[in-house]
Motif scaffolding. Structure first.
Motif, short mmCIF file in Angstrom:
data_model
loop_
_atom_site.label_atom_id
_atom_site.label_comp_id
_atom_site.label_asym_id
_atom_site.label_seq_id
_atom_site.Cartn_x
_atom_site.Cartn_y
_atom_site.Cartn_z
N UNK A 89 0.86 -1.26 -0.05
CA UNK A 89 -0.09 -0.06 -0.13
C UNK A 89 0.77 1.24 0.00
N UNK A 90 0.21 2.22 -0.37
CA UNK A 90 1.03 3.69 -0.35
C UNK A 90 1.35 3.97 0.88
N UNK A 91 0.61 3.64 2.23
CA UNK A 91 0.99 3.92 3.36
C UNK A 91 1.97 2.96 3.84
N UNK A 95 5.45 4.84 5.49
CA UNK A 95 5.80 4.43 6.75
C UNK A 95 7.37 4.08 6.61
N UNK A 96 7.71 3.15 5.72
CA UNK A 96 9.03 2.67 5.46
C UNK A 96 10.09 3.84 5.27
N UNK A 97 9.32 4.84 4.47
CA UNK A 97 10.54 5.98 4.17
C UNK A 97 10.70 6.77 5.40
N UNK A 98 9.57 7.11 6.23
CA UNK A 98 9.63 7.78 7.28
C UNK A 98 10.63 7.04 8.37
N UNK A 99 10.49 5.81 8.43
CA UNK A 99 11.39 4.92 9.33
C UNK A 99 12.96 4.80 8.82
N UNK A 100 13.11 4.97 7.69
CA UNK A 100 14.34 4.98 7.05
C UNK A 100 15.03 6.54 7.55
N UNK A 101 14.27 7.43 7.34
CA UNK A 101 14.83 8.74 7.24
C UNK A 101 14.87 9.37 8.73
N UNK A 102 13.83 9.03 9.54
CA UNK A 102 13.82 9.53 10.65
C UNK A 102 13.20 8.81 11.76
N UNK A 103 13.99 7.67 12.29
CA UNK A 103 13.64 6.40 12.99
C UNK A 103 12.79 6.93 14.37
N UNK A 105 10.60 9.06 14.84
CA UNK A 105 9.17 9.63 14.63
C UNK A 105 8.31 8.44 14.60
N UNK A 106 7.06 8.49 15.03
CA UNK A 106 6.11 7.51 14.60
C UNK A 106 5.82 7.43 13.15
N UNK A 107 6.16 6.21 12.61
CA UNK A 107 6.06 6.11 11.18
C UNK A 107 4.72 5.95 10.46
N UNK A 108 3.70 6.18 11.28
CA UNK A 108 2.43 6.26 10.76
C UNK A 108 1.83 7.39 9.92
N UNK A 112 -1.80 8.10 0.79
CA UNK A 112 -2.63 8.68 -0.03
C UNK A 112 -2.34 10.42 -0.14
N UNK A 113 -1.91 10.77 0.84
CA UNK A 113 -1.65 12.23 0.78
C UNK A 113 0.12 12.68 0.92
N UNK A 114 0.62 11.39 1.25
CA UNK A 114 2.12 11.33 1.44
C UNK A 114 2.79 11.62 0.13
N UNK A 115 2.29 10.75 -1.04
CA UNK A 115 2.78 10.61 -2.27
C UNK A 115 2.19 11.66 -3.10
N UNK A 116 3.17 12.07 -4.18
CA UNK A 116 2.59 12.94 -5.28
C UNK A 116 2.95 12.34 -6.42
#
Length: 130
Positions: A89-91, A95-103, A105-108, A112-116
């Motif tokens: 899923x896009x979510x 979450x994987x991007x957030x976890x990789x960039x900034x572990x 933060x909560x990656x939730x 659908x509104x994260x990707x362009x």
């Protein structure tokens, strides 16, 4: 050979949406969908860099992360950048991007509104099926 088919208004609106996203005629969009479902199911998961899908990107933490969205399965593959891989899923991809960039933060995140959509600059949610 050209033969007309009838579909309800909601289905036609979805076909038009795919046609716009793929920059093809409505008939060509139907053909692409049929071809997609005629292909044998992959025996392995898609890997980053696989062809196909709608190019998308996200900006997070000063980084641009590239991906491909599959409108049929609604899966998203992060093709370049942190969190590269295939997600259901896009979510999940967000979450994987957030976890990789900034572990820290909560990656939730709502993917659908994260990707362009790269082609038109609109949020991925504009392609979301009901």
């Amino acid at each position: 050979m050209s033969t007309d088919i009838s579909v309800d208004d909601a289905t036609f609106a979805q076909v038009l949406l795919l046609a716009r996203a793929w920059d093809v005629s409505p008939g060509e969009a139907v053909r692409k969908l049929i071809e997609h479902f005629q292909r044998p199911a992959p025996t392995t998961r898609a890997e980053p860099g696989d062809e196909g899908g709608i190019p998308v990107h996200a900006l997070y933490g000063g980084l641009r992360v590239e991906g491909k969205y599959d409108p049929v399965t609604q899966a998203l593959t992060v093709t370049e950048g942190p969190g590269a891989g295939h997600y259901r899923s896009p979510s999940g991809a967000a979450s994987a991007v957030l976890q990789a960039v900034n572990p820290q933060v909560k990656p939730n995140r709502n993917g659908w509104s994260f990707w362009t959509v790269t082609e038109n600059g609109k949020l991925l949610q504009t392609l979301r099926r009901p």
